[in-house]
Write a protein that holds these residues in place. Structure first.
Motif, short mmCIF file in Angstrom:
data_model
loop_
_atom_site.label_atom_id
_atom_site.label_comp_id
_atom_site.label_asym_id
_atom_site.label_seq_id
_atom_site.Cartn_x
_atom_site.Cartn_y
_atom_site.Cartn_z
N MET A 1 -12.72 0.17 -1.97
CA MET A 1 -13.29 1.27 -1.24
C MET A 1 -12.55 1.48 0.07
N GLY A 2 -12.75 2.64 0.62
CA GLY A 2 -12.10 2.97 1.88
C GLY A 2 -12.89 2.48 3.08
N GLU A 3 -12.31 2.69 4.20
CA GLU A 3 -12.94 2.28 5.44
C GLU A 3 -14.00 3.31 5.85
N VAL A 4 -15.11 2.83 6.36
CA VAL A 4 -16.18 3.71 6.81
C VAL A 4 -15.77 4.26 8.18
N VAL A 5 -15.85 5.60 8.32
CA VAL A 5 -15.42 6.24 9.55
C VAL A 5 -16.59 7.04 10.12
N ASN A 6 -16.84 6.85 11.38
CA ASN A 6 -17.85 7.63 12.08
C ASN A 6 -17.19 8.96 12.46
N LEU A 7 -17.65 10.05 11.86
CA LEU A 7 -17.00 11.35 12.05
C LEU A 7 -17.11 11.83 13.50
N ARG A 8 -18.20 11.53 14.16
CA ARG A 8 -18.36 11.94 15.55
C ARG A 8 -17.30 11.27 16.41
N GLN A 9 -17.09 9.99 16.22
CA GLN A 9 -16.08 9.27 17.00
C GLN A 9 -14.68 9.74 16.63
N ALA A 10 -14.45 10.04 15.37
CA ALA A 10 -13.13 10.52 14.94
C ALA A 10 -12.81 11.87 15.58
N ARG A 11 -13.81 12.77 15.65
CA ARG A 11 -13.60 14.06 16.29
C ARG A 11 -13.30 13.89 17.78
N LYS A 12 -14.04 13.01 18.43
CA LYS A 12 -13.81 12.77 19.87
C LYS A 12 -12.43 12.18 20.11
N GLN A 13 -12.01 11.26 19.27
CA GLN A 13 -10.69 10.66 19.41
C GLN A 13 -9.59 11.71 19.21
N LYS A 14 -9.76 12.58 18.24
CA LYS A 14 -8.80 13.65 17.99
C LYS A 14 -8.73 14.59 19.20
N ALA A 15 -9.88 14.91 19.78
CA ALA A 15 -9.93 15.78 20.96
C ALA A 15 -9.23 15.11 22.15
N ARG A 16 -9.43 13.80 22.32
CA ARG A 16 -8.76 13.08 23.41
C ARG A 16 -7.24 13.11 23.26
N ILE A 17 -6.78 12.91 22.04
CA ILE A 17 -5.34 12.92 21.78
C ILE A 17 -4.76 14.29 22.07
N GLU A 18 -5.45 15.34 21.63
CA GLU A 18 -4.98 16.71 21.87
C GLU A 18 -4.98 17.03 23.36
N LYS A 19 -6.01 16.60 24.07
CA LYS A 19 -6.09 16.84 25.51
C LYS A 19 -4.95 16.14 26.24
N GLU A 20 -4.63 14.93 25.84
CA GLU A 20 -3.53 14.19 26.47
C GLU A 20 -2.18 14.85 26.17
N ARG A 21 -2.01 15.37 24.95
CA ARG A 21 -0.78 16.06 24.60
C ARG A 21 -0.60 17.31 25.46
N LEU A 22 -1.67 18.07 25.62
CA LEU A 22 -1.63 19.28 26.43
C LEU A 22 -1.35 18.93 27.90
N ALA A 23 -1.96 17.86 28.39
CA ALA A 23 -1.72 17.44 29.77
C ALA A 23 -0.26 17.05 29.97
N GLY A 24 0.34 16.41 28.98
CA GLY A 24 1.75 16.05 29.06
C GLY A 24 2.65 17.27 29.14
N GLU A 25 2.32 18.28 28.35
CA GLU A 25 3.10 19.53 28.39
C GLU A 25 2.97 20.19 29.76
N ASN A 26 1.75 20.21 30.30
CA ASN A 26 1.54 20.83 31.61
C ASN A 26 2.26 20.06 32.71
#
Length: 65
Positions: A1-26
């Protein structure tokens, strides 16, 4: 079986990564010192003045056909 993933935490982590990428561009676009901005402005003014002085026809010249 696969790993159990908390979707709320996964969405927040994805948002953090995107925010950091945008901050780097700025930081790359806008993170310049006042001296660097002034140097670039003077350089572009100098180039524009040079190009204007070497035009064959001046803008607004009444002798232009």
């Amino acid at each position: 079986m696969g790993e159990v993933v908390n979707l709320r935490q996964a969405r927040k982590q994805k948002a953090r990564i995107e925010k950091e990428r945008l901050a780097g561009e700025n930081r790359a676009l806008h993170g310049r010192s006042k001296a660097e901005r002034e140097r670039d402005r003077l350089n572009s003014d100098r180039t524009e003045k040079f190009m204007d002085g070497h035009r064959r026809e001046k803008p607004g010249d009444p002798n232009r056909h």
